[in-house]
Scaffold this motif. Structure first.
Motif, PDB file in Angstrom:
ATOM      1  N   ARG A 175       0.797  -1.217   0.000  1.00  0.00           N
ATOM      2  CA  ARG A 175       0.000   0.000   0.000  1.00  0.00           C
ATOM      3  C   ARG A 175       0.836   1.276   0.000  1.00  0.00           C
ATOM      4  NH1 ARG A 175      -3.082  -3.266  -1.213  1.00  0.00           N
ATOM      5  NH2 ARG A 175      -4.975  -4.001  -0.159  1.00  0.00           N
ATOM      6  N   LYS A 176       2.143   1.141   0.281  1.00  0.00           N
ATOM      7  CA  LYS A 176       2.953   2.349   0.443  1.00  0.00           C
ATOM      8  C   LYS A 176       4.338   2.144  -0.158  1.00  0.00           C
ATOM      9  CE  LYS A 176       4.082   5.750   4.061  1.00  0.00           C
ATOM     10  NZ  LYS A 176       3.903   6.067   5.495  1.00  0.00           N
ATOM     11  N   LEU A 177       4.804   3.159  -0.862  1.00  0.00           N
ATOM     12  CA  LEU A 177       6.159   3.202  -1.423  1.00  0.00           C
ATOM     13  C   LEU A 177       6.835   4.435  -0.839  1.00  0.00           C
ATOM     14  CD1 LEU A 177       8.341   2.303  -3.484  1.00  0.00           C
ATOM     15  CD2 LEU A 177       7.131   3.684  -5.194  1.00  0.00           C
ATOM     16  N   HIS A 178       7.914   4.209  -0.066  1.00  0.00           N
ATOM     17  CA  HIS A 178       8.540   5.314   0.663  1.00  0.00           C
ATOM     18  C   HIS A 178      10.050   5.277   0.447  1.00  0.00           C
ATOM     19  CE1 HIS A 178       8.391   7.833   4.635  1.00  0.00           C
ATOM     20  NE2 HIS A 178       9.072   8.426   3.671  1.00  0.00           N
ATOM     21  N   HIS A 187      13.460   7.071   1.643  1.00  0.00           N
ATOM     22  CA  HIS A 187      14.059   7.944   2.656  1.00  0.00           C
ATOM     23  C   HIS A 187      15.448   8.370   2.189  1.00  0.00           C
ATOM     24  CE1 HIS A 187      11.123   7.159   5.909  1.00  0.00           C
ATOM     25  NE2 HIS A 187      11.083   5.942   5.403  1.00  0.00           N
ATOM     26  N   ASP A 188      15.676   9.654   2.124  1.00  0.00           N
ATOM     27  CA  ASP A 188      17.022  10.177   1.898  1.00  0.00           C
ATOM     28  C   ASP A 188      17.586  10.553   3.268  1.00  0.00           C
ATOM     29  OD1 ASP A 188      19.297  11.762   1.360  1.00  0.00           O
ATOM     30  OD2 ASP A 188      18.519  12.230  -0.641  1.00  0.00           O
ATOM     31  N   LEU A 189      18.486   9.721   3.790  1.00  0.00           N
ATOM     32  CA  LEU A 189      18.987   9.932   5.141  1.00  0.00           C
ATOM     33  C   LEU A 189      19.796  11.210   5.270  1.00  0.00           C
ATOM     34  CD1 LEU A 189      20.052   6.270   6.055  1.00  0.00           C
ATOM     35  CD2 LEU A 189      17.883   7.433   6.484  1.00  0.00           C
ATOM     36  N   ASP A 190      20.419  11.643   4.178  1.00  0.00           N
ATOM     37  CA  ASP A 190      21.209  12.867   4.234  1.00  0.00           C
ATOM     38  C   ASP A 190      20.356  14.113   4.060  1.00  0.00           C
ATOM     39  OD1 ASP A 190      23.565  11.456   4.590  1.00  0.00           O
ATOM     40  OD2 ASP A 190      23.882  11.229   2.425  1.00  0.00           O
ATOM     41  N   ASP A 191      19.284  13.992   3.308  1.00  0.00           N
ATOM     42  CA  ASP A 191      18.416  15.140   3.046  1.00  0.00           C
ATOM     43  C   ASP A 191      16.963  14.678   3.076  1.00  0.00           C
ATOM     44  OD1 ASP A 191      17.172  17.446   2.282  1.00  0.00           O
ATOM     45  OD2 ASP A 191      18.184  17.631   0.339  1.00  0.00           O
ATOM     46  N   PRO A 192      16.340  14.641   4.259  1.00  0.00           N
ATOM     47  CA  PRO A 192      14.960  14.141   4.379  1.00  0.00           C
ATOM     48  C   PRO A 192      13.966  14.862   3.481  1.00  0.00           C
ATOM     49  CG  PRO A 192      15.968  14.392   6.551  1.00  0.00           C
ATOM     50  CD  PRO A 192      16.915  15.015   5.563  1.00  0.00           C
ATOM     51  N   ALA A 193      14.255  16.102   3.112  1.00  0.00           N
ATOM     52  CA  ALA A 193      13.326  16.856   2.275  1.00  0.00           C
ATOM     53  C   ALA A 193      13.197  16.249   0.880  1.00  0.00           C
ATOM     54  CB  ALA A 193      13.775  18.315   2.172  1.00  0.00           C
ATOM     55  N   ARG A 194      14.171  15.416   0.492  1.00  0.00           N
ATOM     56  CA  ARG A 194      14.133  14.790  -0.825  1.00  0.00           C
ATOM     57  C   ARG A 194      13.416  13.444  -0.811  1.00  0.00           C
ATOM     58  NH1 ARG A 194      19.871  14.611  -3.482  1.00  0.00           N
ATOM     59  NH2 ARG A 194      18.628  14.537  -5.396  1.00  0.00           N
ATOM     60  N   GLY A 195      12.855  13.086   0.327  1.00  0.00           N
ATOM     61  CA  GLY A 195      12.143  11.827   0.429  1.00  0.00           C
ATOM     62  C   GLY A 195      10.918  11.788  -0.479  1.00  0.00           C
ATOM     63  N   GLN A 196      10.518  10.588  -0.858  1.00  0.00           N
ATOM     64  CA  GLN A 196       9.357  10.390  -1.728  1.00  0.00           C
ATOM     65  C   GLN A 196       8.396   9.430  -1.037  1.00  0.00           C
ATOM     66  OE1 GLN A 196       9.009  11.887  -4.886  1.00  0.00           O
ATOM     67  NE2 GLN A 196      10.860  13.013  -4.336  1.00  0.00           N
ATOM     68  N   VAL A 197       7.119   9.814  -0.974  1.00  0.00           N
ATOM     69  CA  VAL A 197       6.112   8.966  -0.343  1.00  0.00           C
ATOM     70  C   VAL A 197       4.917   8.831  -1.271  1.00  0.00           C
ATOM     71  CG1 VAL A 197       4.628   8.575   1.659  1.00  0.00           C
ATOM     72  CG2 VAL A 197       6.796   9.795   1.940  1.00  0.00           C
ATOM     73  N   PHE A 198       4.524   7.593  -1.546  1.00  0.00           N
ATOM     74  CA  PHE A 198       3.327   7.308  -2.333  1.00  0.00           C
ATOM     75  C   PHE A 198       2.531   6.251  -1.567  1.00  0.00           C
ATOM     76  CE2 PHE A 198       6.733   8.444  -5.281  1.00  0.00           C
ATOM     77  CZ  PHE A 198       6.164   9.538  -5.916  1.00  0.00           C
ATOM     78  N   GLU A 199       1.234   6.511  -1.398  1.00  0.00           N
ATOM     79  CA  GLU A 199       0.429   5.604  -0.582  1.00  0.00           C
ATOM     80  C   GLU A 199      -1.017   5.583  -1.074  1.00  0.00           C
ATOM     81  OE1 GLU A 199      -0.678   4.803   4.142  1.00  0.00           O
ATOM     82  OE2 GLU A 199       0.478   6.572   3.543  1.00  0.00           O
ATOM     83  N   VAL A 200      -1.619   4.397  -1.007  1.00  0.00           N
ATOM     84  CA  VAL A 200      -3.029   4.251  -1.353  1.00  0.00           C
ATOM     85  C   VAL A 200      -3.749   3.528  -0.222  1.00  0.00           C
ATOM     86  CG1 VAL A 200      -2.595   4.190  -3.833  1.00  0.00           C
ATOM     87  CG2 VAL A 200      -2.722   2.037  -2.540  1.00  0.00           C
ATOM     88  N   ASP A 201      -5.055   3.694  -0.190  1.00  0.00           N
ATOM     89  CA  ASP A 201      -5.916   2.944   0.714  1.00  0.00           C
ATOM     90  C   ASP A 201      -6.914   2.177  -0.148  1.00  0.00           C
ATOM     91  OD1 ASP A 201      -7.130   2.005   3.014  1.00  0.00           O
ATOM     92  OD2 ASP A 201      -8.471   3.726   3.187  1.00  0.00           O
ATOM     93  N   VAL A 202      -7.024   0.879   0.059  1.00  0.00           N
ATOM     94  CA  VAL A 202      -7.897   0.035  -0.757  1.00  0.00           C
ATOM     95  C   VAL A 202      -9.070  -0.444   0.090  1.00  0.00           C
ATOM     96  CG1 VAL A 202      -8.062  -2.036  -2.183  1.00  0.00           C
ATOM     97  CG2 VAL A 202      -5.950  -0.694  -2.179  1.00  0.00           C
ATOM     98  N   ILE A 203     -10.274  -0.145  -0.358  1.00  0.00           N
ATOM     99  CA  ILE A 203     -11.488  -0.515   0.363  1.00  0.00           C
ATOM    100  C   ILE A 203     -12.341  -1.401  -0.544  1.00  0.00           C
ATOM    101  CG2 ILE A 203     -13.564   0.343   1.529  1.00  0.00           C
ATOM    102  CD1 ILE A 203     -12.054   3.040   1.829  1.00  0.00           C
ATOM    103  N   LEU A 204     -12.565  -2.629  -0.132  1.00  0.00           N
ATOM    104  CA  LEU A 204     -13.430  -3.513  -0.913  1.00  0.00           C
ATOM    105  C   LEU A 204     -14.854  -2.969  -0.866  1.00  0.00           C
ATOM    106  CD1 LEU A 204     -12.130  -7.052   0.142  1.00  0.00           C
ATOM    107  CD2 LEU A 204     -11.552  -5.726  -1.890  1.00  0.00           C
ATOM    108  N   SER A 205     -15.452  -2.808  -2.050  1.00  0.00           N
ATOM    109  CA  SER A 205     -16.784  -2.199  -2.103  1.00  0.00           C
ATOM    110  C   SER A 205     -17.859  -3.132  -2.633  1.00  0.00           C
ATOM    111  CB  SER A 205     -16.742  -0.931  -2.969  1.00  0.00           C
ATOM    112  OG  SER A 205     -16.324  -1.224  -4.287  1.00  0.00           O
ATOM    113  N   GLY A 206     -17.482  -4.334  -3.068  1.00  0.00           N
ATOM    114  CA  GLY A 206     -18.512  -5.250  -3.539  1.00  0.00           C
ATOM    115  C   GLY A 206     -17.949  -6.367  -4.391  1.00  0.00           C
ATOM    116  N   GLN A 207     -18.854  -7.192  -4.867  1.00  0.00           N
ATOM    117  CA  GLN A 207     -18.494  -8.299  -5.751  1.00  0.00           C
ATOM    118  C   GLN A 207     -19.630  -8.532  -6.728  1.00  0.00           C
ATOM    119  OE1 GLN A 207     -16.137 -11.563  -4.202  1.00  0.00           O
ATOM    120  NE2 GLN A 207     -17.529 -13.054  -5.134  1.00  0.00           N
TER     121      GLN A 207
END
Length: 283
Positions: free
Chosen positions: A34-37, A39-59
């Motif tokens: 669900r998440k791709l993160h 971390h740039d340990l030397d420069d945290p401001a360059r970090g990249q975060v991508f995240e989704v939430d998946v909710i089953l809604s039916g079948q």
């Protein structure tokens, strides 16, 4: 902490670029991640975060020519980047298709069934690369995400022009058409997003783009022309019976006005139109 040494030619910038290129689209079809993160340990401001939430809604169930199979329906909501969290989400339709007798993958094990899925943008939209769980570097321009167990070349740079991949596009075309008919039956304003458009797709002679046009878009359009009925104030109407005002007259004419001007047709209800006006491009 696990430290993995990289080739000296791999720089921090190239890793950041690779993660950014994957983006949140890389998470849409994954079953558990669900998440791709980054971390740039030397420069945290360059970090990249991508995240989704998946909710089953039916079948539901789709009927292919030779079998009926279950379809899992889930809502994939963008959590990160936060700026796009309220702007977009996808409805994902996932199923498994039986593999025809004698059909084999190229240089890979072939199971008795193969997964296929589509992801329909439910608000803002952008083109999504074709996926085999993760995005492949195969652009078509389509805003509906297509995911299948494709046969790529050895470098995963393109799709092999073979019978297996053609069959997967055919399966996806039927799933797209089915999802569109289902959406029009329950929530018409968002149903227009389920309809792929030729104008969105790469018009080159590229093999994958050609198969998307013929096996996905044309199949979907033919199915809707034959089977779609839209709810109106007087009942249901086929696509060929619908009429609507020119865009510049939208604020001047009511549904009743349109019906008076075209008594042999039925005005498309305002409640059935999407706010972005995609319905005009579809019709």
């Amino acid at each position: 902490m696990l430290t993995i040494p990289l080739d000296s030619r791999v720089t921090r910038d190239s890793v950041i670029d690779a993660v950014r290129e994957l983006g949140v689209d890389a998470l849409i079809f994954l079953r558990s991640i669900r998440k791709l993160h980054f971390h740039d340990l030397d420069d945290p401001a360059r970090g990249q975060v991508f995240e989704v939430d998946v909710i089953l809604s039916g079948q539901d169930a789709i009927n292919f020519e030779d079998e009926e199979v279950a379809v899992e329906i889930a809502d994939v909501r963008i959590v990160e980047p936060a700026a796009s969290g309220s702007a977009n989400w996808y409805r994902r339709y996932s199923t498994r298709r039986s593999v025809s007798n004698g059909m084999k993958r190229a240089n890979k094990a072939t199971g008795s069934t193969t997964p296929i899925a589509i992801a329909v943008p439910m608000n803002t939209a952008h083109s999504i690369r074709i996926s085999d769980r993760m995005p492949l570097p195969v652009e078509t321009g389509l805003t509906i995400g297509l995911d299948a167990q494709f046969d790529p070349d050895s470098a995963r740079s393109t799709l092999l022009p073979n019978e297996w991949n053609e069959a997967r596009f055919a399966d996806l075309g039927q799933l797209v058409a089915w999802s569109a008919l289902r959406a029009f039956g329950s929530e018409t304003p968002t149903a227009w997003n389920h309809v792929p458009l030729n104008a969105e797709v790469d018009q080159t002679t590229d093999w994958a783009a050609t198969k998307v046009r013929t096996l996905v878009i044309e199949v979907c359009h033919d199915t809707l022309r034959d089977q779609l009925e839209v709810k109106t104030a007087t009942g249901v109407a086929a696509l060929s019976d619908l009429t609507y005002e020119a865009e510049e007259l939208e604020d001047l004419l009511t549904e009743d006005d349109v019906n008076l001007l075209r008594p042999d047709s039925v005005a498309l209800p305002r409640r059935s139109r999407d706010p972005s006006g995609r319905w005009r491009r579809v019709l």
